[in-house]
Every structure is written in structure tokens, then in C-alpha cells.
Design a protein around this motif. Structure first.
Motif, short mmCIF file in Angstrom:
data_model
loop_
_atom_site.label_atom_id
_atom_site.label_comp_id
_atom_site.label_asym_id
_atom_site.label_seq_id
_atom_site.Cartn_x
_atom_site.Cartn_y
_atom_site.Cartn_z
N ILE A 268 0.84 -1.19 0.00
CA ILE A 268 0.00 0.00 0.00
C ILE A 268 0.88 1.25 0.00
CG2 ILE A 268 -2.05 -0.97 1.15
CD1 ILE A 268 -0.90 0.28 3.79
N TRP B 154 4.29 6.82 9.30
CA TRP B 154 2.84 7.04 9.45
C TRP B 154 2.21 5.90 10.24
CZ3 TRP B 154 -1.96 5.01 8.71
CH2 TRP B 154 -3.04 5.90 8.71
N THR C 27 -0.58 4.09 14.87
CA THR C 27 -1.05 2.85 15.51
C THR C 27 -0.07 2.22 16.51
OG1 THR C 27 -0.07 1.39 13.84
CG2 THR C 27 -2.28 2.20 13.39
N CYS D 28 -13.70 -8.57 17.71
CA CYS D 28 -12.56 -8.30 18.60
C CYS D 28 -12.94 -8.38 20.08
CB CYS D 28 -11.98 -6.92 18.29
SG CYS D 28 -11.58 -6.72 16.57
N ARG E 90 -5.83 1.34 1.77
CA ARG E 90 -4.69 1.67 2.65
C ARG E 90 -5.14 2.13 4.04
NH1 ARG E 90 -1.57 7.23 1.66
NH2 ARG E 90 -3.34 8.65 1.63
N PHE F 295 -2.92 -2.28 6.67
CA PHE F 295 -1.71 -2.39 7.49
C PHE F 295 -1.99 -2.87 8.92
CE2 PHE F 295 -3.66 1.72 7.77
CZ PHE F 295 -3.73 1.95 9.13
N LEU F 296 -3.29 -2.98 9.26
CA LEU F 296 -3.66 -3.16 10.68
C LEU F 296 -3.57 -4.58 11.21
CD1 LEU F 296 -6.93 -1.12 11.40
CD2 LEU F 296 -4.75 -0.90 12.58
N ILE G 279 -17.87 -1.34 11.01
CA ILE G 279 -16.89 -2.38 10.64
C ILE G 279 -17.72 -3.53 10.08
CG2 ILE G 279 -14.91 -3.77 11.36
CD1 ILE G 279 -14.82 -2.24 13.97
N MET H 293 -13.86 -0.69 7.16
CA MET H 293 -13.95 -0.03 8.48
C MET H 293 -13.89 1.48 8.34
SD MET H 293 -11.59 -0.65 11.85
CE MET H 293 -10.09 0.01 11.15
N PHE I 208 -12.45 4.71 16.37
CA PHE I 208 -11.48 5.35 17.25
C PHE I 208 -12.18 6.21 18.30
CE2 PHE I 208 -8.23 8.24 18.63
CZ PHE I 208 -7.05 7.53 18.54
N HIS J 283 -7.80 -4.81 24.17
CA HIS J 283 -7.71 -5.33 22.80
C HIS J 283 -6.65 -4.52 22.07
CE1 HIS J 283 -8.47 -6.28 18.75
NE2 HIS J 283 -9.18 -5.21 18.46
N ALA K 213 -5.77 -2.85 19.41
CA ALA K 213 -6.33 -2.24 18.20
C ALA K 213 -5.47 -1.08 17.72
CB ALA K 213 -7.74 -1.74 18.46
N ARG L 96 -2.66 4.32 20.28
CA ARG L 96 -3.22 5.64 20.66
C ARG L 96 -4.55 5.47 21.40
NH1 ARG L 96 -4.38 9.52 16.59
NH2 ARG L 96 -4.62 7.83 15.09
N GLY M 35 -15.21 -4.16 19.16
CA GLY M 35 -15.07 -4.22 17.70
C GLY M 35 -16.39 -4.35 16.98
O1 UT7 Z 1 -10.23 -4.03 16.11
C1 UT7 Z 1 -11.50 -3.48 15.88
C2 UT7 Z 1 -11.53 -2.10 16.30
N1 UT7 Z 1 -10.78 -1.29 15.36
C3 UT7 Z 1 -10.16 -0.21 15.80
O2 UT7 Z 1 -10.13 0.04 16.96
C4 UT7 Z 1 -9.54 0.72 14.78
C5 UT7 Z 1 -9.74 2.14 15.24
N2 UT7 Z 1 -9.26 3.11 14.27
C6 UT7 Z 1 -7.95 3.35 14.09
O3 UT7 Z 1 -7.10 2.73 14.68
C7 UT7 Z 1 -7.56 4.49 13.16
O4 UT7 Z 1 -8.73 5.13 12.71
C8 UT7 Z 1 -6.70 4.05 11.93
C9 UT7 Z 1 -5.33 3.64 12.40
C10 UT7 Z 1 -7.37 2.90 11.20
C11 UT7 Z 1 -6.53 5.21 10.96
O5 UT7 Z 1 -5.93 6.31 11.63
P1 UT7 Z 1 -6.58 7.76 11.60
O6 UT7 Z 1 -5.72 8.62 12.39
O7 UT7 Z 1 -8.02 7.63 12.03
O8 UT7 Z 1 -6.46 8.11 10.07
P2 UT7 Z 1 -7.56 8.73 9.09
O9 UT7 Z 1 -8.37 7.63 8.51
O10 UT7 Z 1 -8.28 9.86 9.78
O11 UT7 Z 1 -6.66 9.35 7.98
C12 UT7 Z 1 -5.81 10.47 8.25
C13 UT7 Z 1 -5.01 10.79 7.02
C14 UT7 Z 1 -5.84 10.94 5.75
O12 UT7 Z 1 -5.25 11.91 4.93
P3 UT7 Z 1 -5.80 13.43 4.92
O13 UT7 Z 1 -7.24 13.33 4.45
O14 UT7 Z 1 -5.68 13.93 6.33
O15 UT7 Z 1 -4.92 14.12 3.95
C15 UT7 Z 1 -5.71 9.60 5.07
O16 UT7 Z 1 -5.86 9.66 3.68
O17 UT7 Z 1 -4.09 9.74 6.75
C16 UT7 Z 1 -4.28 9.23 5.42
N3 UT7 Z 1 -4.04 7.81 5.44
C17 UT7 Z 1 -2.82 7.26 5.29
N4 UT7 Z 1 -1.61 7.82 5.09
C18 UT7 Z 1 -0.55 6.99 5.00
C19 UT7 Z 1 -4.94 6.81 5.65
N5 UT7 Z 1 -4.31 5.63 5.62
C20 UT7 Z 1 -3.02 5.87 5.40
C21 UT7 Z 1 -1.87 5.07 5.29
N6 UT7 Z 1 -0.67 5.65 5.10
N7 UT7 Z 1 -1.93 3.72 5.40
#
Ligand code: UT7
Length: 331
Positions: A37, A43, A48, A123, A162, A166-167, A200, A219, A225, A256, A258, A261, A318
Motif C-alpha cells: 500500500i 505514518w 497505531t 474483537c 490503505r 496495514f492493521l 466495521i 472499516m 477510534f 484489545h 487495536a 493511541r 469491535g
Molecule cells: O479491532 C476493531 C476495532 N478497530 C479499531 O479500533 C480501529 C480504530 N481506528 C484506528 O485505529 C484508526 O482510525 C486508523 C489507524 C485505522 C486510521 O488512523 P486515523 O488517524 O483515524 O487516520 P484517518 O483515517 O483519519 O486518515 C488520516 C489521514 C488521511 O489523509 P488526509 O485526508 O488527512 O490528507 C488519510 O488519507 O491519513 C491518510 N491515510 C494514510 N496515510 C498513509 C490513511 N491511511 C493511510 C496510510 N498511510 N496507510
């Protein structure tokens, strides 16, 4: 005439007797992930905490991993496998409607006619199953319960997304739960949210088959989050409270795995003292859903970061959305 039914009665309390785990044997670091990805090591680590994740190799299946993790837990517990009278496995990775994974695991382990059924609570599944096992032992419907969580989410991941690819990590974690004269598993706090099925989710198998694909995970990470760092943090504090404990009574916190942060935010909200050992297993494992808590528990004990007899708070959350958590005494 109304006949009186004879009700069963079990042990006064239950506890976890032993834990075992198996991780996917393929190590996938962030550099390799970034060949799949568009992302960066920086990042992924910042957002994470994940440094690398474990994926099942071709010869590892939900069945093989659960059998290996369970064998370890049973051997460590000293319980004769013939005495295990129930098997509860939480998984969303068993790709066969029936027989259940629990029956197949019981058969591979040579258990003798245990009650056996699978749970689907994503989860939160390990803590759901643990809550049920505690109730079964105290009501007398079982004496020794094998509880496991297993996932191979790398085979249900959309590698063009993406935001999720990666999760996830793959693995199995199992515990043997048995009778106890002292409380070893506190009251479970569990529940579900309505109107959140689209946060999800995977496609329906029938729809996926019609379009020639297979269901993959979707998701809305941001929504999960926010839910985890507010509502779930409150529920986690409630589990501690229901067990009659205060933050300073706690030795270990195994949420869990996840997102680091989310863990940090929970720590702040719950005001857990710095002396509490906190699992950060996600760094090496990724998010292995129902398997993450028992795998993290085994890791802390094996590293000597936690000890047998320590008081630990566990909470899973989850897809559903669903959640479950309780305080336990570590095996
Ligand atoms: O196990 C079940 C429960 N699941 C969870 O607890 C997951 C909870 N959620 C999370 O852990 C987080 O939401 C994630 C780690 C999945 C994502 O982190 P985030 O801080 O919420 O990112 P986001 O989706 O708000 O995206 C922020 C920015 C975006 O760019 P802009 O719009 O700010 O310019 C995304 O396009 O990061 C970008 N982005 C990435 N950049 C680099 C999204 N994915 C990626 C990536 N690499 N893989």
C-alpha cells in the motif's frame, strides 16, 4: 401439579488456569507493507504503534493455530484433557458454516464429548467467551472450559484499502478456565450498539459470490477510534468498579490490541497509575481481533513483565459494534 426442576450448582468462583498462544509465523514489517500500500513506516507507527505484524503462513489455519495454542494452555494447566467439558471459540475466520471450529478443535485434541460451540463477537469475542465460561462454571454446566480466540484476518483484508490493510495480524490464543475457591474472574461488562453495523463490516457471502469476489473487511476507522476512546474507556472503568477495585489495585492492563493511541487515551481517561503494566503487543503483532488479548497475556507472562496472581483488566471491542471486559487474576 407443578414439578420442581432440579437446578445445577457449580463452583463458588472460576479462574484462568493457564494460557497459550500461537502467532502467524510470517513476519511482515512496515517496509514490506509499504510495497503493498502507499504508506510509510513513520505514518503507521505514529498512527497505531505497529512496527510489524504476523501473518499466517500457508500451512497455518484457524484450526491448526487454535489446536497448538490450546495444547499449550492445557499442558500448562495440568488439567487432564478428559476433564475439559466445554469448548468456546470466538472467531470470524472459520470459513465453514458447520461443523463449528470448536468441534473440530475438540476432535483434534482428543477431548471427550465436550459441549462445543463457536461465538461471533469479533474483537470482543475472547472476553465474551470468558464471561460465558465463568458463568458456566459457577452455575455447574461445566467444570473446565477451553476458551480460545483465533483470527486469520490477512485472508479477509482488502489490500487496495490503505486505511485498513496495514492493521491486521493472525494468531490464536487459548485459556483453560476452571473452578476456584477465590474469585479469579470479575463481573463481565458487555453489550452491543445498535445502528452501527456499517462501521466495521464485511460483504454478505451470497452477494460476494454473485459478484465473483470474497468478503473483505471495511472499516470507518475514525468512528471506531472515537467510540473506543470515549464510550469503551467508560465501560473499561466500569469493569474495574464492578470488581470492587480502584485503579491503584490493578497490576496489568490488557486492552484489545487495536491501536496504541486508543490504549494511551484509555489510560489517561481511567487515570491508571504508572505502576500498571500495559500491553503493547500490537507493536509486533498487529490487530489480531479475538486472539489479541490471550496472545498479549501470554507474551507479558513469558517476558516476566506480568506474574501469575497479578490482577489484570481486559477489554475487547469491535465489529457490531460489541464490547466485553472484566478483571481477571493472571494464571
Ligand atoms: O479491532 C476493531 C476495532 N478497530 C479499531 O479500533 C480501529 C480504530 N481506528 C484506528 O485505529 C484508526 O482510525 C486508523 C489507524 C485505522 C486510521 O488512523 P486515523 O488517524 O483515524 O487516520 P484517518 O483515517 O483519519 O486518515 C488520516 C489521514 C488521511 O489523509 P488526509 O485526508 O488527512 O490528507 C488519510 O488519507 O491519513 C491518510 N491515510 C494514510 N496515510 C498513509 C490513511 N491511511 C493511510 C496510510 N498511510 N496507510
Amino acid at each position: 401439579m407443578t414439578a420442581t426442576i432440579k437446578a445445577s450448582q457449580g463452583a463458588p468462583f472460576s479462574r484462568i488456569l493457564a494460557v497459550g498462544g500461537e502467532r502467524g509465523s510470517r513476519v511482515v514489517d512496515n517496509a514490506e507493507m509499504c510495497t503493498i500500500i502507499e504508506s510509510s513506516d513513520e505514518w503507521i507507527q505514529q498512527r497505531t504503534g505497529i512496527v510489524e505484524r504476523r501473518w499466517a503462513s500457508d500451512d497455518q489455519t484457524p484450526l491448526s493455530m487454535t489446536v497448538n495454542a490450546s495444547r499449550k494452555a492445557i499442558e500448562r494447566s495440568g488439567v487432564d484433557p478428559a476433564q475439559i467439558d466445554a469448548v468456546l471459540i470466538s472467531t470470524v475466520s472459520h470459513m465453514q458454516q458447520f461443523p463449528s471450529l470448536s468441534v473440530s478443535v475438540a476432535s483434534e485434541l482428543g477431548l471427550q464429548n465436550p459441549a462445543a460451540t463457536d461465538l461471533s463477537a469479533a474483537c470482543a469475542g475472547f472476553c465474551y467467551a470468558l464471561g460465558l465460561a465463568d458463568s458456566m462454571i459457577r452455575t455447574g454446566s461445566a467444570k473446565h472450559v477451553l476458551v480460545a480466540g483465533v483470527e486469520v484476518l490477512s485472508r479477509q483484508t482488502d489490500f487496495t484499502d490503505r486505511g485498513t490493510a496495514f492493521l491486521f495480524g493472525d494468531g490464536a490464543g487459548a485459556v483453560v478456565v476452571g473452578p476456584s475457591q477465590t474469585p479469579g474472574i470479575g463481573p463481565v461488562v458487555w453489550g452491543s450498539e445498535t445502528d452501527t453495523a456499517d462501521i466495521i463490516w464485511t460483504e454478505d457471502w451470497n452477494e460476494a459470490l454473485e459478484s465473483g469476489t470474497k468478503p473483505v473487511i471495511h472499516m470507518e476507522g475514525n468512528k471506531v477510534f472515537k467510540w473506543a476512546t470515549t464510550f469503551i474507556a467508560e465501560k473499561t472503568a466500569e469493569a474495574l468498579d464492578l470488581a470492587g477495585l480502584k485503579p491503584e489495585d490493578l497490576d496489568v492492563f490488557i486492552p484489545h490490541q487495536a491501536n496504541n493511541r486508543i490504549t494511551d487515551s484509555m489510560l489517561r481517561r481511567m487515570k491508571l497509575p504508572e505502576s500498571v503494566v500495559v500491553s503493547r503487543d500490537i507493536q509486533q503483532m498487529g490487530n489480531s481481533s479475538a486472539a489479541s488479548i490471550p496472545i498479549a497475556m501470554e507474551a507479558l507472562l513469558e517476558a516476566g513483565d506480568a506474574r501469575s496472581g497479578d490482577t489484570a483488566l481486559v477489554i475487547g471491542f469491535g465489529a457490531g459494534l460489541v464490547y466485553a471486559g472484566q478483571v481477571v487474576v493472571l494464571p
